[in-house]
Design a protein around this motif. Structure first.
Motif, short mmCIF file in Angstrom:
data_model
loop_
_atom_site.label_atom_id
_atom_site.label_comp_id
_atom_site.label_asym_id
_atom_site.label_seq_id
_atom_site.Cartn_x
_atom_site.Cartn_y
_atom_site.Cartn_z
N THR A 75 5.48 13.05 -0.12
CA THR A 75 6.03 14.34 -1.00
C THR A 75 6.68 13.51 -2.16
OG1 THR A 75 8.11 14.34 0.26
CG2 THR A 75 6.23 15.82 0.95
N ALA A 76 6.91 14.13 -3.17
CA ALA A 76 7.70 13.73 -4.32
C ALA A 76 8.24 14.84 -5.17
CB ALA A 76 6.50 12.80 -5.42
N GLU A 77 9.51 14.35 -5.81
CA GLU A 77 10.25 15.55 -6.68
C GLU A 77 10.60 14.81 -7.84
OE1 GLU A 77 13.71 17.01 -4.97
OE2 GLU A 77 14.18 15.10 -4.09
N VAL A 101 3.07 13.17 -14.53
CA VAL A 101 1.99 13.65 -15.34
C VAL A 101 1.44 15.16 -15.48
CG1 VAL A 101 -0.63 13.60 -15.68
CG2 VAL A 101 0.77 11.57 -15.38
N LEU A 102 1.49 15.83 -14.18
CA LEU A 102 1.49 17.18 -14.17
C LEU A 102 2.50 18.00 -14.97
CD1 LEU A 102 0.13 17.59 -10.59
CD2 LEU A 102 -1.05 18.23 -12.54
N ARG A 103 3.86 17.50 -15.09
CA ARG A 103 5.11 18.14 -15.49
C ARG A 103 4.96 17.87 -17.32
NH1 ARG A 103 10.11 18.45 -12.25
NH2 ARG A 103 9.02 19.84 -10.59
N LEU A 104 4.45 16.62 -17.62
CA LEU A 104 4.23 16.35 -18.96
C LEU A 104 3.11 16.86 -19.59
CD1 LEU A 104 5.55 12.60 -19.08
CD2 LEU A 104 6.72 14.47 -19.71
N GLY A 105 2.02 17.17 -18.69
CA GLY A 105 0.62 17.18 -19.23
C GLY A 105 -0.12 16.21 -20.09
N ILE A 146 0.83 -1.02 -0.17
CA ILE A 146 0.01 -0.02 0.01
C ILE A 146 0.93 1.32 -0.04
CG2 ILE A 146 -1.80 1.18 1.23
CD1 ILE A 146 -2.86 -1.39 2.17
N LEU A 147 1.88 1.20 0.66
CA LEU A 147 2.89 2.39 0.62
C LEU A 147 3.41 2.42 -0.59
CD1 LEU A 147 4.94 2.09 4.28
CD2 LEU A 147 3.29 3.90 3.38
N GLY A 148 3.91 1.33 -1.42
CA GLY A 148 4.36 1.39 -2.56
C GLY A 148 3.41 2.13 -3.46
N LEU A 149 1.98 1.92 -3.38
CA LEU A 149 1.03 2.57 -4.34
C LEU A 149 0.98 3.81 -4.02
CD1 LEU A 149 -1.76 1.91 -6.07
CD2 LEU A 149 -3.09 1.84 -3.79
N ILE A 150 0.94 4.17 -2.86
CA ILE A 150 0.66 5.50 -2.41
C ILE A 150 2.00 6.45 -3.12
CG2 ILE A 150 1.11 7.13 -0.73
CD1 ILE A 150 -0.54 5.20 1.16
N CYS A 151 3.43 5.90 -2.92
CA CYS A 151 4.32 6.52 -3.52
C CYS A 151 4.39 6.67 -4.95
CB CYS A 151 5.59 5.86 -3.00
SG CYS A 151 6.19 5.92 -1.23
N ASP A 152 4.05 5.59 -5.68
CA ASP A 152 3.95 5.56 -7.03
C ASP A 152 2.70 6.40 -7.54
OD1 ASP A 152 4.30 4.62 -9.81
OD2 ASP A 152 2.75 3.04 -9.62
N GLU A 153 1.63 6.58 -7.01
CA GLU A 153 0.79 7.48 -7.46
C GLU A 153 1.21 8.90 -7.17
OE1 GLU A 153 -2.54 7.37 -8.60
OE2 GLU A 153 -1.74 5.42 -9.20
N THR A 154 1.92 9.27 -6.15
CA THR A 154 2.14 10.63 -5.96
C THR A 154 3.56 10.93 -7.00
OG1 THR A 154 1.94 10.40 -3.60
CG2 THR A 154 3.33 12.08 -4.07
N MET A 155 4.28 10.22 -7.12
CA MET A 155 5.32 10.40 -8.04
C MET A 155 4.79 10.45 -9.53
SD MET A 155 8.56 8.13 -6.80
CE MET A 155 7.86 6.58 -6.72
N GLY A 156 3.93 9.56 -10.05
CA GLY A 156 3.35 9.37 -11.24
C GLY A 156 2.50 10.66 -11.53
N ASN A 157 1.67 11.05 -10.30
CA ASN A 157 0.72 12.24 -10.71
C ASN A 157 1.90 13.77 -10.77
OD1 ASN A 157 -1.65 11.44 -10.54
ND2 ASN A 157 -1.96 11.23 -8.40
N LEU A 158 2.74 13.65 -10.12
CA LEU A 158 3.51 14.69 -10.54
C LEU A 158 4.17 14.59 -11.83
CD1 LEU A 158 5.77 17.02 -9.50
CD2 LEU A 158 7.39 15.25 -8.91
#
Length: 89
Positions: A48-50, A19-23, A5-17
């Protein structure tokens, strides 16, 4: 809390970042987790993600799961491949 579940949360947070950067969408190509402490159900945590790098067509990102005192309890790094339609747009 289960580490998956922690892996899912991290992947979603990084992935959303990413997606926002790429559009547009991106696909996770690999991810590495490090578990540093216990994550208890019912307590507050922050993820948090970067984006840290972009080479060879892949975007690298890092995420940290922090407890209520700001101490890391898990970290993740991952690579994301922009989806073909995102590259063409």
């Amino acid at each position: 809390m289960h580490g998956g579940i922690l892996g899912l949360i991290c992947d979603e947070t990084m992935g959303n970042l990413v997606v926002l950067r790429l559009g547009g969408p991106a696909l996770t190509t690999s991810m590495r987790m490090r578990y540093l402490g216990v994550v208890a159900v019912g307590r507050r945590y922050r993820c948090t993600a970067e984006a840290t790098d972009a080479t060879n067509g892949l975007i690298t990102a890092r995420a940290d799961v922090l407890d209520e005192h700001g101490a890391p309890v898990a970290t993740a790094t991952a690579h994301y491949q922009p989806h073909q339609h995102a590259v063409e747009a």
